[in-house]
Design an enzyme around this catalytic site. Sequence first.
Site, mmCIF file in Angstrom:
data_model
loop_
_atom_site.group_PDB
_atom_site.id
_atom_site.type_symbol
_atom_site.label_atom_id
_atom_site.label_comp_id
_atom_site.label_asym_id
_atom_site.label_seq_id
_atom_site.Cartn_x
_atom_site.Cartn_y
_atom_site.Cartn_z
ATOM 1 N N SER A 192 29.179 46.197 66.961
ATOM 2 C CA SER A 192 29.728 45.172 67.140
ATOM 3 C C SER A 192 30.313 44.725 65.692
ATOM 4 O O SER A 192 29.848 45.237 64.533
ATOM 5 C CB SER A 192 28.806 43.996 67.463
ATOM 6 O OG SER A 192 29.366 42.510 67.073
ATOM 7 N N TYR A 227 20.938 40.023 65.831
ATOM 8 C CA TYR A 227 22.149 40.794 66.654
ATOM 9 C C TYR A 227 22.824 41.677 65.636
ATOM 10 O O TYR A 227 23.054 42.896 65.666
ATOM 11 C CB TYR A 227 23.006 39.836 67.164
ATOM 12 C CG TYR A 227 24.369 40.424 67.815
ATOM 13 C CD1 TYR A 227 23.849 40.884 69.301
ATOM 14 C CD2 TYR A 227 25.397 40.608 67.445
ATOM 15 C CE1 TYR A 227 24.929 41.234 70.123
ATOM 16 C CE2 TYR A 227 26.457 41.105 68.321
ATOM 17 C CZ TYR A 227 26.098 41.362 69.762
ATOM 18 O OH TYR A 227 27.392 41.930 70.547
ATOM 19 N N ALA A 262 21.677 42.831 62.568
ATOM 20 C CA ALA A 262 20.867 43.921 62.242
ATOM 21 C C ALA A 262 20.849 44.907 63.164
ATOM 22 O O ALA A 262 20.805 46.228 62.687
ATOM 23 C CB ALA A 262 19.589 43.533 61.770
HETATM 24 N N1 LIG Z 1 31.777 40.672 74.494
HETATM 25 C C1 LIG Z 1 32.135 40.884 73.190
HETATM 26 O O1 LIG Z 1 32.773 40.252 72.734
HETATM 27 C C2 LIG Z 1 31.385 41.854 72.387
HETATM 28 C C3 LIG Z 1 31.629 42.123 71.112
HETATM 29 C C4 LIG Z 1 30.920 43.082 70.241
HETATM 30 C C5 LIG Z 1 30.085 43.716 70.678
HETATM 31 N N2 LIG Z 1 29.669 43.646 72.164
HETATM 32 C C6 LIG Z 1 28.626 44.446 72.696
HETATM 33 O O2 LIG Z 1 29.173 45.153 73.937
HETATM 34 C C7 LIG Z 1 28.091 45.314 74.807
HETATM 35 C C8 LIG Z 1 28.395 44.850 76.045
HETATM 36 O O3 LIG Z 1 28.691 43.327 75.993
HETATM 37 P P1 LIG Z 1 29.105 42.580 77.326
HETATM 38 O O4 LIG Z 1 30.220 41.341 76.595
HETATM 39 O O5 LIG Z 1 29.842 43.497 78.347
HETATM 40 O O6 LIG Z 1 27.859 41.851 77.757
HETATM 41 P P2 LIG Z 1 27.503 41.189 79.133
HETATM 42 O O7 LIG Z 1 26.422 40.227 78.866
HETATM 43 O O8 LIG Z 1 28.342 40.751 79.942
HETATM 44 O O9 LIG Z 1 26.932 42.474 80.008
HETATM 45 C C9 LIG Z 1 25.787 43.154 79.357
HETATM 46 C C10 LIG Z 1 25.068 43.948 80.746
HETATM 47 O O10 LIG Z 1 23.849 44.384 80.069
HETATM 48 C C11 LIG Z 1 22.711 44.221 81.082
HETATM 49 N N3 LIG Z 1 21.536 44.208 80.461
HETATM 50 C C12 LIG Z 1 20.847 43.139 79.704
HETATM 51 N N4 LIG Z 1 19.753 43.576 79.295
HETATM 52 C C13 LIG Z 1 19.444 44.736 79.508
HETATM 53 C C14 LIG Z 1 18.209 45.470 79.571
HETATM 54 N N5 LIG Z 1 17.260 45.221 79.019
HETATM 55 N N6 LIG Z 1 18.342 46.560 80.390
HETATM 56 C C15 LIG Z 1 19.543 47.121 80.866
HETATM 57 N N7 LIG Z 1 20.492 46.403 81.136
HETATM 58 C C16 LIG Z 1 20.746 45.304 80.506
HETATM 59 C C17 LIG Z 1 23.204 42.860 81.771
HETATM 60 O O11 LIG Z 1 22.509 42.797 82.788
HETATM 61 C C18 LIG Z 1 24.737 43.057 81.754
HETATM 62 O O12 LIG Z 1 25.052 43.368 82.921
HETATM 63 C C19 LIG Z 1 26.860 44.756 74.280
HETATM 64 O O13 LIG Z 1 26.017 45.671 73.670
HETATM 65 C C20 LIG Z 1 27.520 43.840 73.182
HETATM 66 O O14 LIG Z 1 26.444 43.438 72.327
HETATM 67 C C21 LIG Z 1 30.255 42.683 72.885
#
Ligand SMILES: NC(=O)c1ccc[n+]([C@@H]2O[C@H](COP(=O)([O-])OP(=O)(O)OC[C@H]3O[C@@H](n4cnc5c(N)ncnc54)[C@H](O)[C@@H]3O)[C@@H](O)[C@H]2O)c1
Length: 253
Positions: free
Chosen positions: A151, A163, A165
């Site tokens: 991220s 987050y 870290a």
């Molecule tokens: N959306 C953003 O702006 C953004 C920015 C930077 C990084 N990210 C990273 O991208 C990735 C996806 O983000 P997103 O926005 O699609 O998130 P989201 O919350 O829309 O989806 C995350 C998914 O992970 C699943 N999940 C959560 N805990 C879990 C576990 N213990 N075991 C298995 N599955 C689990 C959830 O059920 C969900 O379906 C994440 O790692 C997030 O940190 C997102």
Amino acid sequence: MQLDKRVVAITGGARGLGFAMAERLGREGARPALLDVDREALDEAVTRLHQAGIDASAFVVDVADEASVQQAFADVAENLGPVSGLVNNAGILRDALLIKARDGKVEKRMSLSHWQQVIDVNLTGVFLCGREAATQMIEAGHAGVIVNISSISRAGNMGQSNYAAAKAAVVSLTSTWAKELARYGIRAGAVAPGFIETDMTASMRQDMLDKLTAGVPLKRLGQPEDIAESVAFIFANDYFTGRVIECDGGLRL
Ligand SMILES: NC(=O)c1ccc[n+]([C@@H]2O[C@H](COP(=O)([O-])OP(=O)(O)OC[C@H]3O[C@@H](n4cnc5c(N)ncnc54)[C@H](O)[C@@H]3O)[C@@H](O)[C@H]2O)c1
């Protein structure tokens, strides 16, 4: 790597960025294995992917739990064959300031449980799933690709000690795995998204989002497909390993 019929596990694949990656890689012929903790969302995601002609399957897993991860990867191998790809995408937020103080008096602190939950899912989950995927690739004797989702917050972001870290650490895992696993034909890459429109950002306050967007040179939040494109690039480019793609509209925190 040619994706035709290759099994690619995508954690957190039931929605958001993971779902967009499944769609993108699936369109190129991969067989996505969606691994998620949310059974209902998984079923819905797989139905939508089937409707789009993509050969996707669902597996329930808690990426933070060693036994659950081992079982899920064993189920993937048994049902679909050993994985050729893994996207470590599952992630959670538990934002809080390290210390919140007023007039010299500390009112709130980040709890150990909020620290630990994020480290368990966003970092230990990446380690556990990466270890299972690499094991399958090596024992199957075929090449593989592991992509870790970091991220923009890895640079350090207010309210995100836990987050930031974890997201910095997954980049270190990426360069370590690139060095350790190249001898087995396995590449590792990372993508560091900026702020992308998903359920995760929908949980942020609108005024915060507006402020954020104003600071993005491209003046918009990213779309899940923008990140899926970066992931697809890492799969496609056989000379890419150990590095991180920043896909954030030019924003710097
Ligand atoms: N959306 C953003 O702006 C953004 C920015 C930077 C990084 N990210 C990273 O991208 C990735 C996806 O983000 P997103 O926005 O699609 O998130 P989201 O919350 O829309 O989806 C995350 C998914 O992970 C699943 N999940 C959560 N805990 C879990 C576990 N213990 N075991 C298995 N599955 C689990 C959830 O059920 C969900 O379906 C994440 O790692 C997030 O940190 C997102």
